[in-house]
Design a protein around this motif. Structure first.
Motif, PDB file in Angstrom:
ATOM      1  N   GLY A   1      -3.967   3.693  -6.701  1.00  0.00           N
ATOM      2  CA  GLY A   1      -3.988   2.076  -6.161  1.00  0.00           C
ATOM      3  C   GLY A   1      -5.339   1.485  -6.126  1.00  0.00           C
ATOM      4  N   ARG A   2      -5.401   0.182  -6.125  1.00  0.00           N
ATOM      5  CA  ARG A   2      -6.851  -0.273  -5.904  1.00  0.00           C
ATOM      6  C   ARG A   2      -6.308  -1.639  -4.825  1.00  0.00           C
ATOM      7  N   ILE A   3      -7.039  -1.891  -3.895  1.00  0.00           N
ATOM      8  CA  ILE A   3      -7.030  -3.066  -3.021  1.00  0.00           C
ATOM      9  C   ILE A   3      -8.345  -3.548  -2.784  1.00  0.00           C
ATOM     10  N   ILE A   4      -8.554  -4.929  -3.038  1.00  0.00           N
ATOM     11  CA  ILE A   4      -9.801  -5.364  -2.846  1.00  0.00           C
ATOM     12  C   ILE A   4      -9.348  -6.599  -1.822  1.00  0.00           C
ATOM     13  N   ASN A   5     -10.122  -6.521  -0.857  1.00  0.00           N
ATOM     14  CA  ASN A   5      -9.952  -7.608   0.412  1.00  0.00           C
ATOM     15  C   ASN A   5     -11.159  -8.364   0.439  1.00  0.00           C
ATOM     16  N   VAL A   6     -11.409  -9.661   0.114  1.00  0.00           N
ATOM     17  CA  VAL A   6     -12.563 -10.786  -0.072  1.00  0.00           C
ATOM     18  C   VAL A   6     -12.860 -10.807   1.372  1.00  0.00           C
ATOM     19  N   SER A   7     -14.014 -10.298   1.652  1.00  0.00           N
ATOM     20  CA  SER A   7     -14.661 -10.537   3.010  1.00  0.00           C
ATOM     21  C   SER A   7     -15.796 -11.553   2.671  1.00  0.00           C
TER      22      SER A   7
ATOM     23  N   ILE B   1     -11.173  -3.990   8.873  1.00  0.00           N
ATOM     24  CA  ILE B   1      -9.770  -3.327   8.632  1.00  0.00           C
ATOM     25  C   ILE B   1      -9.967  -2.563   7.077  1.00  0.00           C
ATOM     26  N   SER B   2     -10.772  -3.233   6.348  1.00  0.00           N
ATOM     27  CA  SER B   2     -10.787  -2.515   4.867  1.00  0.00           C
ATOM     28  C   SER B   2     -11.157  -1.147   4.846  1.00  0.00           C
ATOM     29  N   GLN B   3     -12.290  -0.954   5.758  1.00  0.00           N
ATOM     30  CA  GLN B   3     -12.815   0.428   5.787  1.00  0.00           C
ATOM     31  C   GLN B   3     -11.998   1.308   6.735  1.00  0.00           C
ATOM     32  N   ALA B   4     -11.156   0.929   7.420  1.00  0.00           N
ATOM     33  CA  ALA B   4     -10.301   1.634   8.298  1.00  0.00           C
ATOM     34  C   ALA B   4      -9.001   2.120   7.377  1.00  0.00           C
ATOM     35  N   LEU B   5      -8.634   1.217   6.622  1.00  0.00           N
ATOM     36  CA  LEU B   5      -7.707   1.475   5.397  1.00  0.00           C
ATOM     37  C   LEU B   5      -8.106   2.258   4.265  1.00  0.00           C
ATOM     38  N   ASP B   6      -9.510   2.188   4.035  1.00  0.00           N
ATOM     39  CA  ASP B   6      -9.698   3.192   3.010  1.00  0.00           C
ATOM     40  C   ASP B   6      -9.747   4.613   3.455  1.00  0.00           C
ATOM     41  N   MET B   7     -10.204   4.580   4.721  1.00  0.00           N
ATOM     42  CA  MET B   7     -10.203   5.927   5.376  1.00  0.00           C
ATOM     43  C   MET B   7      -8.696   6.674   5.181  1.00  0.00           C
ATOM     44  N   GLN B   8      -7.786   5.960   5.270  1.00  0.00           N
ATOM     45  CA  GLN B   8      -6.433   6.446   5.503  1.00  0.00           C
ATOM     46  C   GLN B   8      -5.880   6.658   4.257  1.00  0.00           C
ATOM     47  N   LEU B   9      -6.037   5.778   3.296  1.00  0.00           N
ATOM     48  CA  LEU B   9      -5.495   5.768   1.843  1.00  0.00           C
ATOM     49  C   LEU B   9      -6.135   6.365   0.830  1.00  0.00           C
ATOM     50  N   LYS B  10      -7.340   6.643   1.043  1.00  0.00           N
ATOM     51  CA  LYS B  10      -8.124   7.576  -0.262  1.00  0.00           C
ATOM     52  C   LYS B  10      -7.504   8.621  -0.350  1.00  0.00           C
ATOM     53  N   PRO B  11      -7.397   9.488   0.627  1.00  0.00           N
ATOM     54  CA  PRO B  11      -6.640  10.774   0.023  1.00  0.00           C
ATOM     55  C   PRO B  11      -5.348  10.674  -0.630  1.00  0.00           C
TER      56      PRO B  11
ATOM     57  N   ALA C   1       0.921  -1.052  -0.154  1.00  0.00           N
ATOM     58  CA  ALA C   1      -0.027   0.171  -0.112  1.00  0.00           C
ATOM     59  C   ALA C   1       0.628   1.330  -0.026  1.00  0.00           C
ATOM     60  N   GLN C   2       1.907   1.429   0.721  1.00  0.00           N
ATOM     61  CA  GLN C   2       2.865   2.535   0.881  1.00  0.00           C
ATOM     62  C   GLN C   2       3.381   2.748  -0.702  1.00  0.00           C
ATOM     63  N   GLY C   3       3.711   1.767  -1.608  1.00  0.00           N
ATOM     64  CA  GLY C   3       4.281   2.265  -2.709  1.00  0.00           C
ATOM     65  C   GLY C   3       2.968   2.591  -3.629  1.00  0.00           C
ATOM     66  N   MET C   4       2.070   2.117  -3.329  1.00  0.00           N
ATOM     67  CA  MET C   4       0.793   2.713  -4.036  1.00  0.00           C
ATOM     68  C   MET C   4       0.438   4.356  -3.693  1.00  0.00           C
TER      69      MET C   4
ATOM     70  N   GLY D   1      -5.081   8.665  -3.119  1.00  0.00           N
ATOM     71  CA  GLY D   1      -5.443   8.092  -4.414  1.00  0.00           C
ATOM     72  C   GLY D   1      -5.527   6.583  -4.499  1.00  0.00           C
ATOM     73  N   VAL D   2      -5.579   5.872  -3.355  1.00  0.00           N
ATOM     74  CA  VAL D   2      -5.628   4.107  -3.116  1.00  0.00           C
ATOM     75  C   VAL D   2      -6.821   4.251  -2.596  1.00  0.00           C
ATOM     76  N   HIS D   3      -7.659   3.359  -3.141  1.00  0.00           N
ATOM     77  CA  HIS D   3      -8.886   2.750  -2.879  1.00  0.00           C
ATOM     78  C   HIS D   3      -9.118   1.605  -2.185  1.00  0.00           C
ATOM     79  N   VAL D   4      -9.469   1.418  -1.166  1.00  0.00           N
ATOM     80  CA  VAL D   4      -9.660  -0.201  -0.537  1.00  0.00           C
ATOM     81  C   VAL D   4     -11.368  -0.508  -0.344  1.00  0.00           C
ATOM     82  N   THR D   5     -11.445  -1.693  -0.829  1.00  0.00           N
ATOM     83  CA  THR D   5     -12.861  -2.134  -0.766  1.00  0.00           C
ATOM     84  C   THR D   5     -13.021  -3.543  -0.236  1.00  0.00           C
TER      85      THR D   5
END
Length: 264
Positions: free
Chosen positions: A136-142, A166-176, A127-130, A178-182
């Motif tokens: 970046g785009r991250i999908i975590n299969v729940s 954790i996906s929601q928490a990471l999306d909050m941090q990373l979205k600014p 995620a840091q590189g993204m 340009g990285v989306h987490v779903t």
């Protein structure tokens, strides 16, 4: 020929089911793919097909993600292959139809390693590189079960709830950055899941409207992460179930949970 116009997508659990469907969808869109799973022959056959059909770079990384330290090995393999990970699909998973006290401790550890430790560590490693590159785009299969009452002695519901949260928490941090987490939360899906779990006979008794196929689920997940939606519950029936169950009073959730069966 290698297609460099797309991004690089790393997909775990890529040899079958949702992982294979993600690989096919992303390769068709022109993204290079790195396929991670335990079954080399299936991975290589898929990689060869995707490369020949779509002109993308498709590389294989054979690893058992239940082994401690496997996330570091995945990162090392990507770096060795000069493969830049812009898209991460944390799909690998396993489940046991046996309750907690009847489950060997090695099986407990394997579930946690694959679906909690491995998923979290892979996300942290890439995620840091993204974020540094601004995309970046991250999908975590729940799972739909993340919204459901707990089942007696079953780890799966709790693990998938962690993935959702954790996906929601990471999306909050990373979205600014340009990285989306779903968190992708499918319900009953036609994959090998119920075969490996030993519940296929029971699952076959469910009505057809309760089921979705893997390409439909994957398409919904990819569209959701593209739009920046932190949670995706694909399908009208599944959305209704999630909405109903998550608003139940705790006492009712506990009672319903005693009679629940695992879904995915």
């Amino acid at each position: 020929m290698t297609n460099r116009s797309g991004k690089g997508a790393l997909i775990t659990g890529a040899s079958a089911g949702l992982g294979e469907a993600f690989a096919r969808l992303l390769a068709a869109e022109g993204h290079d793919v790195m396929l991670v799973a335990r079954r080399t022959e299936r991975l290589q056959a898929l990689a060869d097909e995707l490369s020949a059909t779509h002109g993308v770079r498709a590389i294989v990384c054979t690893l058992d993600l239940s082994v401690v330290g496997s996330a570091a090995q995945v990162q090392a393999a990507a770096e060795s292959a000069d493969f830049q990970v812009d898209i991460l699909i944390n799909n690998a998973g396993l489940a046991e139809p046996v309750s907690f006290l009847n489950l060997p401790v090695d099986n407990v550890r394997a579930m946690i390693e694959v679906m909690i430790t491995g998923l979290t560590e892979l996300t942290h490693r890439f995620a840091q590189g993204m974020a540094d590159r601004g995309w970046g785009r991250i999908i975590n299969v729940s799972s739909l079960s993340a919204f459901a009452p707990n089942s007696p002695g079953m780890l799966y519901t709790g693990i998938k709830s962690y993935v959702l949260n954790i996906s929601q928490a990471l999306d909050m941090q990373l979205k600014p950055s340009g990285v989306h987490v779903t968190a992708l939360c499918p319900g009953f899906t036609w994959t090998e899941f119920h075969d490996t779990q030993g519940t296929r006979e029971w699952a076959n008794q469910l009505p057809a409207f309760a089921w979705q196929d893997a390409p439909t689920v994957v398409k919904a997940g990819w569209e959701a992460v593209t739009r920046g939606e932190p949670v995706c519950v694909p399908g009208v029936v599944n959305k209704a179930v999630a909405s109903f169950t998550k608003h139940l009073p705790e006492r009712l959730r506990y009672l319903f949970g005693k009679h629940a069966r695992m879904v995915h």
